[in-house]
Design a protein around this motif. Sequence first.
Motif, PDB file in Angstrom:
ATOM      1  N   TRP A 125       0.820  -1.215   0.000  1.00 31.75           N
ATOM      2  CA  TRP A 125       0.000   0.000   0.000  1.00 31.75           C
ATOM      3  C   TRP A 125       0.855   1.267   0.000  1.00 31.75           C
ATOM      4  O   TRP A 125       0.405   2.337  -0.433  1.00 31.75           O
ATOM      5  CB  TRP A 125      -0.918   0.013   1.233  1.00 31.75           C
ATOM      6  N   LEU A 126       2.113   1.136   0.464  1.00 31.03           N
ATOM      7  CA  LEU A 126       3.034   2.263   0.478  1.00 31.03           C
ATOM      8  C   LEU A 126       4.028   2.204  -0.664  1.00 31.03           C
ATOM      9  O   LEU A 126       4.288   3.204  -1.347  1.00 31.03           O
ATOM     10  CB  LEU A 126       3.783   2.307   1.814  1.00 31.03           C
ATOM     11  N   VAL A 127       4.594   0.997  -0.902  1.00 30.26           N
ATOM     12  CA  VAL A 127       5.674   0.848  -1.879  1.00 30.26           C
ATOM     13  C   VAL A 127       5.191   1.112  -3.304  1.00 30.26           C
ATOM     14  O   VAL A 127       5.844   1.849  -4.069  1.00 30.26           O
ATOM     15  CB  VAL A 127       6.297  -0.558  -1.776  1.00 30.26           C
ATOM     16  N   ALA A 128       4.061   0.519  -3.687  1.00 33.17           N
ATOM     17  CA  ALA A 128       3.589   0.695  -5.054  1.00 33.17           C
ATOM     18  C   ALA A 128       3.199   2.144  -5.355  1.00 33.17           C
ATOM     19  O   ALA A 128       3.643   2.696  -6.385  1.00 33.17           O
ATOM     20  CB  ALA A 128       2.415  -0.247  -5.336  1.00 33.17           C
ATOM     21  N   PRO A 129       2.414   2.807  -4.517  1.00 36.80           N
ATOM     22  CA  PRO A 129       2.150   4.230  -4.783  1.00 36.80           C
ATOM     23  C   PRO A 129       3.418   5.081  -4.771  1.00 36.80           C
ATOM     24  O   PRO A 129       3.528   6.044  -5.541  1.00 36.80           O
ATOM     25  CB  PRO A 129       1.207   4.637  -3.636  1.00 36.80           C
ATOM     26  N   ALA A 130       4.388   4.722  -3.906  1.00 36.85           N
ATOM     27  CA  ALA A 130       5.651   5.465  -3.889  1.00 36.85           C
ATOM     28  C   ALA A 130       6.378   5.306  -5.218  1.00 36.85           C
ATOM     29  O   ALA A 130       7.001   6.260  -5.715  1.00 36.85           O
ATOM     30  CB  ALA A 130       6.537   4.976  -2.736  1.00 36.85           C
ATOM     31  N   THR A 131       6.320   4.110  -5.791  1.00 39.94           N
ATOM     32  CA  THR A 131       6.929   3.887  -7.103  1.00 39.94           C
ATOM     33  C   THR A 131       6.248   4.735  -8.164  1.00 39.94           C
ATOM     34  O   THR A 131       6.911   5.381  -8.997  1.00 39.94           O
ATOM     35  CB  THR A 131       6.835   2.403  -7.486  1.00 39.94           C
ATOM     36  N   ILE A 132       4.921   4.741  -8.154  1.00 40.50           N
ATOM     37  CA  ILE A 132       4.170   5.510  -9.147  1.00 40.50           C
ATOM     38  C   ILE A 132       4.465   7.002  -9.025  1.00 40.50           C
ATOM     39  O   ILE A 132       4.768   7.681 -10.017  1.00 40.50           O
ATOM     40  CB  ILE A 132       2.657   5.239  -8.983  1.00 40.50           C
ATOM     41  N   LEU A 133       4.418   7.518  -7.796  1.00 44.55           N
ATOM     42  CA  LEU A 133       4.676   8.939  -7.578  1.00 44.55           C
ATOM     43  C   LEU A 133       6.129   9.293  -7.892  1.00 44.55           C
ATOM     44  O   LEU A 133       6.409  10.337  -8.485  1.00 44.55           O
ATOM     45  CB  LEU A 133       4.328   9.316  -6.143  1.00 44.55           C
ATOM     46  N   GLY A 134       7.063   8.422  -7.477  1.00 42.64           N
ATOM     47  CA  GLY A 134       8.476   8.695  -7.721  1.00 42.64           C
ATOM     48  C   GLY A 134       8.802   8.728  -9.204  1.00 42.64           C
ATOM     49  O   GLY A 134       9.502   9.628  -9.685  1.00 42.64           O
ATOM     50  N   CYS A 135       8.293   7.755  -9.949  1.00 37.05           N
ATOM     51  CA  CYS A 135       8.548   7.715 -11.394  1.00 37.05           C
ATOM     52  C   CYS A 135       7.914   8.911 -12.095  1.00 37.05           C
ATOM     53  O   CYS A 135       8.524   9.539 -12.970  1.00 37.05           O
ATOM     54  CB  CYS A 135       8.015   6.416 -11.989  1.00 37.05           C
ATOM     55  N   GLY A 136       6.678   9.236 -11.703  1.00 36.77           N
ATOM     56  CA  GLY A 136       6.017  10.386 -12.310  1.00 36.77           C
ATOM     57  C   GLY A 136       6.737  11.684 -12.004  1.00 36.77           C
ATOM     58  O   GLY A 136       6.890  12.549 -12.879  1.00 36.77           O
TER      59      GLY A 136
END
Length: 528
Positions: A454-465
Motif C-alpha cells: 500500500w506504500l511501496v507501489a504508490p511510492a513507485t508511481i509517484l516517484g517515477c512520475g
Amino acid sequence: MLLDRIKPLDAILATAKKTSLKRTLGPIQLMLFGIGCIIGTGIFVLTAAGAQKAGPGLMLAFAIAGLVCIVAALCYAEIAAMIPVAGSAYTYSYATMGELLAWTVGWALILEYAIAASAVSVGWSGYFTGTILNQFLGIELPQWLAAGPLALGGEPGGLVNLPAMAIALLITGLLMIGTNESARVNAVLVVIKVAALTAFMALTFTSPEFDADRFNPFLPAGVFGGFGSGLGAVGAAATIFFAYVGFDAVSTAAEETRNPQRNVPIGLVGSLLFCTVFYILVAAGAIGTIGGQPIVGPDGIPFPAGSEQLALQCAMPQYSAALVCSDEALAHVLRQIGFSGIGNMLGIAAFLALPSVILVLLFAQTRIFFVMSRDGLLPEGLSRIHPRWNTPYVVTAITGTIVAFAAAFFPVGQLADIANAGTLYAFLMVAVAVMLLRRSAPDRKRDFRVPALWLVAPATILGCGFLFLNLPAEAMLVLPIWSLIGLAVYFGYSRRRSHLGRGIIEVHEPEYAEIEPGIPGVDDRKGA
C-alpha cells in the motif's frame, strides 16, 4: 472495448513452460548480470552531466534515483517471481491491464533499450578517444569525427561520432552471428568495473586534494529546479536515473532462472543496493578532490549539460580541468590529482567493460521484440531465426542500425534523458500491475511479497512520475510522440493481427521453442 483483451495468467505461464528453456541461472549469476548491466555509462560518464545540474548535490541525486529504483525493484521482484517469463513489464501488463496498455509498455521498452544502448555507445566513445587514442597512442581524433552535430535543443557539435557508431555496429554484428560472452568472461568484466570503482574511491578519499570545503554550496541549483528544467538535485536524479537502468533486464531472464521465486528478487534488489552505495561514494570522491560546482551563466543558472554554451565555457582555460567539462569523468579526476597512470587504467576498464553493457541492452531490446512478435503484435518475420546463426537476425539488424544512427548524431546526456522517459513509464506500469494482481489473483502463490504494498507501489508511481516531470522538456515530449506513433501501429496493424484478439490464447511456435535469444554471460541454450 479497448481494454478487454487481458491475457490469462495461466496461458502466459503455460507458454513459458512449453518453450522448455533450461533454468541455469542462480542468484549470484543474476546479481552479476544486474551489476554488469547497471554499472556503465551512468557512473563512468554521466557524473559530469549530473554535477552540472546539481553540483555536489549529485550525491543526493544518486540517493533519490536509487530510492525510486529500489521501490520499483520490489514491485519487479514480486511480479517477476510470480510470472517468471520473458517480456518484462510488457508481459506483466498483458496479464493485468490488457493488450492496449501492454502494447504501450512494450513500445516504451523498445525506446528505452535502444536509446540506452546508443547512450552507452557514446559514453564508450569518450573513453576510447580520451584514453586509448589520446593518452596511449597520442592520436587526437578531430572533433568532427568525435561528436555528433545534433541535440534536442539545436546545439551544434561535430559532424559524426564515428567511434560510437562503430562500436554499436560491431556489437550488433556479434549478436547477429550468435557470439555470446561466456559466464566467466562476463564475471571478469564485472570484477574489472567494480575493482576500477573501488580503486577510484580509495585514491580519492585518501588524496591530499580531498577537501570538505568543495562540497559548499552543496545545492547550488537547489533541490528542485522546476518542472521541465532538468536542474537541481531532482533534475539531476532524473538524468542520472540512467545510471540504474538495466536492473529490469534481470527480470527478462526469469524464464531461465533456477527457483525464480527466490533468485529473481535477490538478483534485482541485491544488484541495486550494491550499485547505489557505490555511486554515492564515487560521486563523493570525485567532488571532494576536484570539485563539482556547475558552470553558471550571467543569471546564475547552470548552463544546460551538453549545450553549446557549456562547451564554449569549457574551452576556456579556467574551466578546462573542471569535472563538468569531461567526457571521461572518473579517469579525468584521477589524472587531475596526480594518478594519471591509474586514471588511464580506469579508462581502459571502461573501454573494456562498456561494450558488454551495450550487448546486454541490445539483447533485452530484441527479447521484447521477440515476445511481442510471439504474441502477434509485431510481424513474425521480425523475429525470424537465422538457419545458421540461430539468432533473431532481422530485428537485431534493424535495432542495431537505429542504435548506431542515434549514437552517431546525439550527445550522451540527451540520449540518457530520452531513455529515462521510457523507463520511468514502464516502471510505473509495473507498480500498477502488482496492485491489480493482488486484487485479481489474491490466492496465487507468491514466494516474494512486497512489504507494505500500500506504500511501496504508490511510492513507485509517484516517484517515477515526479522524476519524469523533472526531465528536460524536450526529453519529456519524446515519450508522448513515440507513444502516438506506437498507437498508430497498434490500431493500424497489431490489434487485428493479435493472437489473443483472434482467439489464440496459448501462443506457442515450434520455431521459437527450439531457439530463443541467449542471455549474454550464459552459455547458449536450446530446449531441454
